[in-house]
Design a protein around this motif. Structure first.
Motif, short mmCIF file in Angstrom:
data_model
loop_
_atom_site.label_atom_id
_atom_site.label_comp_id
_atom_site.label_asym_id
_atom_site.label_seq_id
_atom_site.Cartn_x
_atom_site.Cartn_y
_atom_site.Cartn_z
N LEU A 6 6.38 20.89 -22.15
CA LEU A 6 6.38 22.32 -21.81
C LEU A 6 6.97 22.60 -20.44
CD1 LEU A 6 3.08 23.96 -22.85
CD2 LEU A 6 5.37 24.37 -23.65
N VAL A 7 7.68 23.68 -20.35
CA VAL A 7 8.14 24.09 -19.03
C VAL A 7 7.62 25.47 -18.67
CG1 VAL A 7 10.19 22.66 -18.87
CG2 VAL A 7 10.32 24.87 -20.05
N ASN A 8 7.17 26.21 -19.63
CA ASN A 8 6.92 27.62 -19.33
C ASN A 8 5.80 28.24 -20.16
OD1 ASN A 8 7.65 29.71 -17.72
ND2 ASN A 8 9.83 29.45 -18.19
N VAL A 9 4.91 28.94 -19.47
CA VAL A 9 3.79 29.61 -20.15
C VAL A 9 3.75 31.06 -19.67
CG1 VAL A 9 1.27 29.65 -20.44
CG2 VAL A 9 2.46 27.45 -20.22
N ILE A 10 3.59 31.98 -20.61
CA ILE A 10 3.32 33.37 -20.22
C ILE A 10 1.82 33.59 -20.32
CG2 ILE A 10 3.48 35.77 -21.00
CD1 ILE A 10 6.38 35.21 -21.64
N ILE A 11 1.25 34.08 -19.21
CA ILE A 11 -0.18 34.41 -19.19
C ILE A 11 -0.30 35.93 -19.21
CG2 ILE A 11 -2.30 34.29 -17.84
CD1 ILE A 11 -1.26 31.65 -16.64
N GLY A 14 -4.32 39.16 -15.69
CA GLY A 14 -4.60 38.50 -14.41
C GLY A 14 -6.04 38.72 -14.00
N GLY A 15 -6.97 38.29 -14.85
CA GLY A 15 -8.39 38.32 -14.49
C GLY A 15 -8.81 36.92 -14.07
N ILE A 16 -10.08 36.64 -14.27
CA ILE A 16 -10.63 35.35 -13.83
C ILE A 16 -10.00 34.19 -14.63
CG2 ILE A 16 -12.77 34.03 -13.51
CD1 ILE A 16 -12.44 36.74 -11.84
N GLY A 17 -9.95 34.36 -15.95
CA GLY A 17 -9.39 33.30 -16.79
C GLY A 17 -7.90 33.11 -16.56
N GLY A 18 -7.16 34.20 -16.47
CA GLY A 18 -5.70 34.11 -16.31
C GLY A 18 -5.30 33.39 -15.04
N PHE A 19 -5.94 33.75 -13.93
CA PHE A 19 -5.55 33.11 -12.66
C PHE A 19 -6.05 31.66 -12.59
CE2 PHE A 19 -4.37 37.32 -11.16
CZ PHE A 19 -3.18 37.00 -10.54
N THR A 20 -7.21 31.39 -13.17
CA THR A 20 -7.67 29.99 -13.17
C THR A 20 -6.70 29.14 -14.00
OG1 THR A 20 -9.94 30.79 -13.05
CG2 THR A 20 -9.65 28.48 -13.62
N LEU A 21 -6.26 29.68 -15.12
CA LEU A 21 -5.30 28.94 -15.95
C LEU A 21 -4.02 28.68 -15.15
CD1 LEU A 21 -4.43 27.72 -18.65
CD2 LEU A 21 -3.56 29.99 -19.29
N ALA A 22 -3.54 29.70 -14.46
CA ALA A 22 -2.30 29.54 -13.67
C ALA A 22 -2.46 28.38 -12.69
CB ALA A 22 -1.98 30.84 -12.94
N LEU A 23 -3.62 28.30 -12.06
CA LEU A 23 -3.83 27.24 -11.06
C LEU A 23 -3.91 25.86 -11.71
CD1 LEU A 23 -6.33 29.17 -8.79
CD2 LEU A 23 -4.00 28.47 -8.17
N PHE A 24 -4.56 25.76 -12.86
CA PHE A 24 -4.60 24.46 -13.55
C PHE A 24 -3.22 24.06 -14.06
CE2 PHE A 24 -9.33 24.76 -13.90
CZ PHE A 24 -9.58 23.54 -13.30
N ALA A 28 -0.86 20.82 -13.04
CA ALA A 28 -0.33 19.88 -14.04
C ALA A 28 1.20 19.87 -14.05
CB ALA A 28 -0.86 20.28 -15.42
N GLY A 29 1.81 20.67 -13.19
CA GLY A 29 3.28 20.70 -13.14
C GLY A 29 3.90 21.55 -14.24
N ILE A 30 3.12 22.47 -14.80
CA ILE A 30 3.62 23.34 -15.88
C ILE A 30 3.87 24.73 -15.30
CG2 ILE A 30 3.02 24.42 -18.08
CD1 ILE A 30 1.21 21.93 -18.61
N GLY A 31 5.06 25.26 -15.55
CA GLY A 31 5.42 26.56 -14.99
C GLY A 31 4.75 27.70 -15.75
N CYS A 32 4.44 28.78 -15.04
CA CYS A 32 3.87 29.94 -15.73
C CYS A 32 4.16 31.22 -14.96
CB CYS A 32 2.36 29.78 -15.92
SG CYS A 32 1.43 29.81 -14.40
N ARG A 33 4.03 32.35 -15.68
CA ARG A 33 4.12 33.68 -15.06
C ARG A 33 2.93 34.49 -15.58
NH1 ARG A 33 8.94 32.93 -17.66
NH2 ARG A 33 9.03 34.92 -18.76
N ILE A 34 2.39 35.32 -14.69
CA ILE A 34 1.20 36.11 -15.05
C ILE A 34 1.59 37.58 -15.11
CG2 ILE A 34 -1.14 36.74 -14.29
CD1 ILE A 34 -0.91 34.20 -12.47
N TYR A 35 1.20 38.24 -16.18
CA TYR A 35 1.51 39.67 -16.35
C TYR A 35 0.19 40.44 -16.45
CZ TYR A 35 6.19 38.04 -17.14
OH TYR A 35 7.42 37.46 -16.98
N LEU A 336 -2.29 20.82 -22.91
CA LEU A 336 -0.82 20.93 -22.76
C LEU A 336 -0.23 19.67 -22.14
CD1 LEU A 336 -0.64 24.66 -21.67
CD2 LEU A 336 0.28 23.69 -23.79
N VAL A 337 -1.00 19.03 -21.30
CA VAL A 337 -0.55 17.76 -20.72
C VAL A 337 -0.59 16.64 -21.77
CG1 VAL A 337 -1.14 15.97 -19.03
CG2 VAL A 337 -1.18 18.38 -18.36
N ALA A 338 -1.61 16.69 -22.60
CA ALA A 338 -1.84 15.57 -23.52
C ALA A 338 -0.94 15.61 -24.76
CB ALA A 338 -3.30 15.56 -23.96
N HIS A 339 -0.46 16.79 -25.15
CA HIS A 339 0.29 16.89 -26.42
C HIS A 339 1.75 17.28 -26.17
CE1 HIS A 339 -3.24 16.58 -29.07
NE2 HIS A 339 -3.86 17.10 -28.02
#
Ligand SMILES: Cc1cc2nc3c(=O)[nH]c(=O)nc-3n(C[C@H](O)[C@H](O)[C@H](O)COP(=O)(O)OP(=O)(O)OC[C@H]3O[C@@H](n4cnc5c(N)ncnc54)[C@H](O)[C@@H]3O)c2cc1C
Length: 426
Positions: A6-11, A14-24, A28-35, A336-339
């Motif tokens: 994976l290179v890219n995730v759209i989140i 931007g609540g508690i779950g969205g920003f925590t996911l962005a940080l994880f 893990a070296g996976i790119g993301c953008r938060i909307y 996402l790291v494992a698969h």
């Protein structure tokens, strides 16, 4: 474990779950953008608790000292009946020997810590505000989220990535797209009024207090910030809960009216707190119905999945809404790291988290931590007791408290075994 492709995730959200996911994902070296729908990220809400299973994850993101600065490290849980008589007391977080603390924190402060870390680590240009998601699409090679300008309703350019993760909360548009025939939220029969009061510290100054019972009125009270006025007073969160057919649609920002509930607490003048005077100190009162939804049969379809409240809205009774969103975020980043194949990763995430969170939803209906109060209410017929031992044994009280911790994944044994994000049935 191998690193996925994976290179890219759209989140979305931007609540508690969205920003925590962005940080994880970033870790893990996976790119993301938060909307995020809101035009700017404002510190909304009132109190939230982060229990040790979730604070451990935030600690792994290096956020412990930032959180400790703006929260209260909760010391104990204390249960009273509506006559102010002590039923049960137990230590919490580090005070109970956990490796990780329990934070009592303003939701806005928690979100600020997450947003600041995300802006610094991912870059502020990865965070888009004023973007309202209105739908999702996918094909074999990617997923696309459609957006409108939240202010004008104008269509914005669709955004594509390898996967879309819906962290868009209770009113999730993506959940509705994936499960269009789901019914409305289910009302529990209990309405809640919430607020914060600036007040001298109560009991230990870091006590999570639960008192009374829903039929005649229940209060949850805990401090979320020390010395907010330079005179040593605390910002203290409270929730009044009352069985009533009166309720409105769930909206975290809906103003409430003190006259709708203050009567139930009018004679709560205890030596440890004058409850009506304390409630009257609040500048703003918010109203929120205790509603949830039945657990979904699935969250992930191909390259789209749900996380946090979008996936598993639950009664806010066991201090678990934010915590379970945080645990979802960790599990999804791990998957996402494992698969190698993102579709497999989203399924693996669902397999790990859906049964677990479904148990928490059910437990919050049946036997949340305040079941202790229900037991005493029923056994005493809502009368004062002479000695608590005549009503319920210490062993029973401990068993009630521990069973909730096991289901929600924050009993000490599960945490030490590293099992907080795997399902456990009672
Ligand atoms: C304004 C607000 C106040 C809250 N106050 C409290 C509180 O006082 N106590 C408490 O226990 N819990 C509160 N919560 C809920 C709590 O944050 C969640 O239960 C929990 O943290 C799980 O987080 P989540 O990320 O799943 O959902 P949330 O934290 O609710 O985040 C969802 C996010 O998605 C955004 N969003 C929604 N729809 C769209 C869309 N179509 N497109 C893009 N973005 C969208 C929302 O604006 C929000 O930022 C509040 C939530 C909100 C949004």
């Amino acid at each position: 474990m191998h690193r996925g492709t994976l290179v890219n995730v759209i989140i979305v959200g931007g609540g508690i779950g969205g920003f925590t996911l962005a940080l994880f994902l970033h870790r893990a070296g996976i790119g993301c953008r938060i909307y995020e729908l809101a035009p700017e990220i404002r510190p909304l809400g009132v109190g939230i608790n982060i229990l040790p299973h979730a604070s451990r994850e935030l600690g792994e993101l290096g956020l412990e000292s930032a959180l400790a600065r703006v929260s209260v490290l909760t010391r104990e849980a204390v249960f009273f009946n509506r006559f102010g008589q002590l039923i049960y007391r137990e230590a919490l977080g580090r005070y109970a020997g956990y490796d990780d603390p329990q934070y009592s924190i303003h939701r806005g402060e928690l979100q600020k810590v997450l947003v600041a870390a995300a802006a610094e680590r991912l870059g502020a240009d990865r965070i888009f505000t004023g973007w309202k998601c209105v739908g999702v699409d996918q094909d074999a090679s990617g997923a696309t989220a459609q957006f409108q300008d939240a202010a004008t309703g104008e269509a914005l350019a669709p955004q594509s990535a390898d996967i879309v993760v819906a962290c868009d909360g209770l009113h999730s548009v993506v959940r509705k797209t994936l499960h269009p025939h789901e019914g409305p939220p289910l009302y529990s029969g209990v309405n809640m009024w919430r607020g914060v009061s600036i007040w001298p510290s109560i009991l230990s100054g870091a006590s999570m207090i639960r008192a009374g019972w829903l039929a005649s009125g229940k209060m949850v009270i805990y401090p979320i910030r020390d010395n907010v006025d330079g005179h040593g007073n605390q910002l203290i969160n409270w929730v009044a809960e009352l069985e009533t057919p009166q309720h409105t649609n769930r909206d975290w920002n809906r103003p409430g009216d003190i006259n709708d509930f203050i009567g139930a607490f009018a004679d709560w003048h205890f030596d440890w707190l004058d409850v009506p005077a304390f409630i009257r100190e609040a500048q703003t009162i918010l109203e929120f119905p205790m509603v949830d939804q039945d657990p979904l049969p699935w969250w992930s379809r191909g390259r789209v999945t749900l996380l946090g409240d979008a996936a598993h809205p639950m009664y806010p009774r066991g201090s678990n809404g934010a915590g379970q969103a945080i645990l979802d975020a960790r599990a999804l980043a791990d998957a996402l790291v494992a698969h190698r194949d993102p579709v497999d990763a989203l399924k693996a995430y669902e397999t790990k988290r859906l049964p677990f969170t479904a148990e928490v939803v059910r437990m919050n209906r049946k036997n949340p931590p305040d079941a202790i109060l229900r037991e005493v209410f029923e056994r005493t017929g809502d009368k004062p007791f002479r000695r608590i031992e005549d009503v319920i044994s210490q062993e029973e009280l401990v068993a009630l408290s521990e069973s909730y911790k096991r289901v929600a994944g924050f009993d000490k044994q599960s945490l030490q075994a590293g099992a907080s994000i795997a399902p456990q049935k009672l």
